[in-house]
Design an enzyme around this catalytic site. Structure first.
Site, PDB file in Angstrom:
ATOM      1  N   HIS A  37       0.834  -1.200   0.000  1.00 20.52           N
ATOM      2  CA  HIS A  37       0.000   0.000   0.000  1.00 20.52           C
ATOM      3  C   HIS A  37       0.865   1.245   0.000  1.00 20.52           C
ATOM      4  O   HIS A  37       1.991   1.235   0.520  1.00 20.52           O
ATOM      5  CB  HIS A  37      -0.893   0.034   1.246  1.00 20.52           C
ATOM      6  CG  HIS A  37      -2.195  -0.672   1.080  1.00 20.52           C
ATOM      7  ND1 HIS A  37      -3.404  -0.055   1.294  1.00 20.52           N
ATOM      8  CD2 HIS A  37      -2.484  -1.942   0.731  1.00 20.52           C
ATOM      9  CE1 HIS A  37      -4.385  -0.921   1.080  1.00 20.52           C
ATOM     10  NE2 HIS A  37      -3.847  -2.073   0.744  1.00 20.52           N
ATOM     11  N   GLU A 105      -6.457  -0.216  -6.059  1.00 19.56           N
ATOM     12  CA  GLU A 105      -7.472   0.653  -5.475  1.00 19.56           C
ATOM     13  C   GLU A 105      -7.060   2.097  -5.693  1.00 19.56           C
ATOM     14  O   GLU A 105      -5.877   2.437  -5.648  1.00 19.56           O
ATOM     15  CB  GLU A 105      -7.622   0.399  -3.965  1.00 19.56           C
ATOM     16  CG  GLU A 105      -7.914  -1.033  -3.585  1.00 19.56           C
ATOM     17  CD  GLU A 105      -6.658  -1.794  -3.180  1.00 19.56           C
ATOM     18  OE1 GLU A 105      -5.576  -1.153  -3.054  1.00 19.56           O
ATOM     19  OE2 GLU A 105      -6.755  -3.016  -3.007  1.00 19.56           O
TER      20      GLU A 105
END
Length: 332
Positions: A37, A105
């Site tokens: 991430h 995402e």
């Protein structure tokens, strides 16, 4: 069935991740997942180290296989740079590195200011990216003029003996069909048997891995508090996880998730029988690998207790199920 430990880069700082990996190996876990991430899901989680630095450090503290779960090689990092990073990781881990990839995402991939593509376009980009990476892992000079990527005289010099396997994540039929077509294996976070069967059918029976979370604590109430504070965002439905752009947006959306919803969604507290039972759907579905992540501060106790009691019980459960499956097959 192989049981692994899931390192959560959103929740723990790098030294804690290395400690968890070392403890997991000592406890009898057989492999590691690690998340990739740029942002955590919310500010309470509070971490998000550069995963490739952590992966390099992991090669110095453990000999467990490592898989990214998952890297998006399409926007924040191009497939060319991702291919170089994965090749170096595979060399440092002496071939025990696997690249898990997905379509990403907006939370992590919007940071350069690019427009967030539709799901179909993101899958198209992922398809092209995996092809580019595999060509680069051949060690040859690569020129590519594709719909989404241009590669100009690129060659990777530091390469493992064998190219890394690529596992592709999928949470809907389109992404699972893509995984079945291009991947060496499948990654998911749900024991959805329909999607798993679709992957088996489209891939010709390639392996599948799944991961989930547990909130080990001294009481169920404490575990629920940690899980809800840190991971209420996991309870968001549909495509929200793909389209919300900032931790603040996730925090706003997660106000719709109640503590009781969090309590119902995962096992919280010290009850090891319940933790064993949380593996059952994945055993029943037939996943080759299952990974469990800790939530909250008690990861040392969780890893120790799982090693002592949960892992042996789950392995016995899986062995019993395999024997039953074998008997059914013989009867046919």
């Amino acid at each position: 069935m192989k049981i692994g430990y899931f390192l959560s880069c959103e929740e723990y700082e790098p030294r804690e991740l290395l400690e968890q990996a070392l403890l997991a190996e000592e406890a009898g876990f057989e492999a590691l997942w690690i998340s990739d991430h740029f942002h955590p899901w919310n500010d309470e989680q509070g971490q998000s180290p550069f995963v490739w630095g952590v992966i390099g450090a992991l090669s110095r503290v453990t000999r467990l296989p490592v898989t990214t779960a998952v890297t998006c090689p399409t926007m924040r990092m191009s497939p060319v740079i991702t291919a170089q990073a994965a090749a170096t990781a595979a060399v440092m881990h002496e071939g025990r590195f696997r690249l898990g990839v997905g379509s990403g995402e907006a939370l992590n991939e919007h940071i350069h200011g690019d427009a967030w593509p539709s799901a179909d376009v993101r899958l198209e980009m992922l398809d092209e990216a995996v092809d580019v990476m595999r060509r680069l892992w051949s060690g040859e000079n690569v020129e590519h003029r594709g719909r989404h990527y241009t590669v100009d005289n690129a060659r990777i010099y530091t390469l493992p003996d064998e190219p890394p396997e690529v596992y592709v994540s999928g949470f809907g039929p389109k992404s699972v069909r893509l995984a079945g077509r291009i991947a060496d294996g499948y990654i998911t976070t749900s024991p959805d048997t329909d999607l798993l069967d679709l992957f088996r059918e489209t891939s010709g029976g390639k392996p599948a891995a799944a991961g989930f979370k547990a909130a080990y604590a001294s009481s169920e109430e404490e575990g629920v508090r940690h899980a809800h504070r840190l991971w209420a965002t996991s309870g968001l439905p549909g495509e929200l996880a793909q389209v919300l752009a900032t931790p603040r947006h996730f925090e706003q959306a997660a106000q719709l998730v109640t503590p009781e919803m969090t309590r119902d969604s995962l096992v919280c507290g010290p009850d090891l029988e319940r933790h064993v039972a949380s593996f059952q759907p994945y055993v029943d579905a037939g996943f080759e690998e299952v990974y469990v992540a800790n939530i909250g501060p008690h990861y040392r106790d969780m890893i120790t207790r799982f090693g002592e009691e949960v892992l042996p019980a789950v392995r016995a459960m899986a062995a019993r199920d395999q024997k039953l499956d074998d008997k059914v097959e013989v009867a046919r």
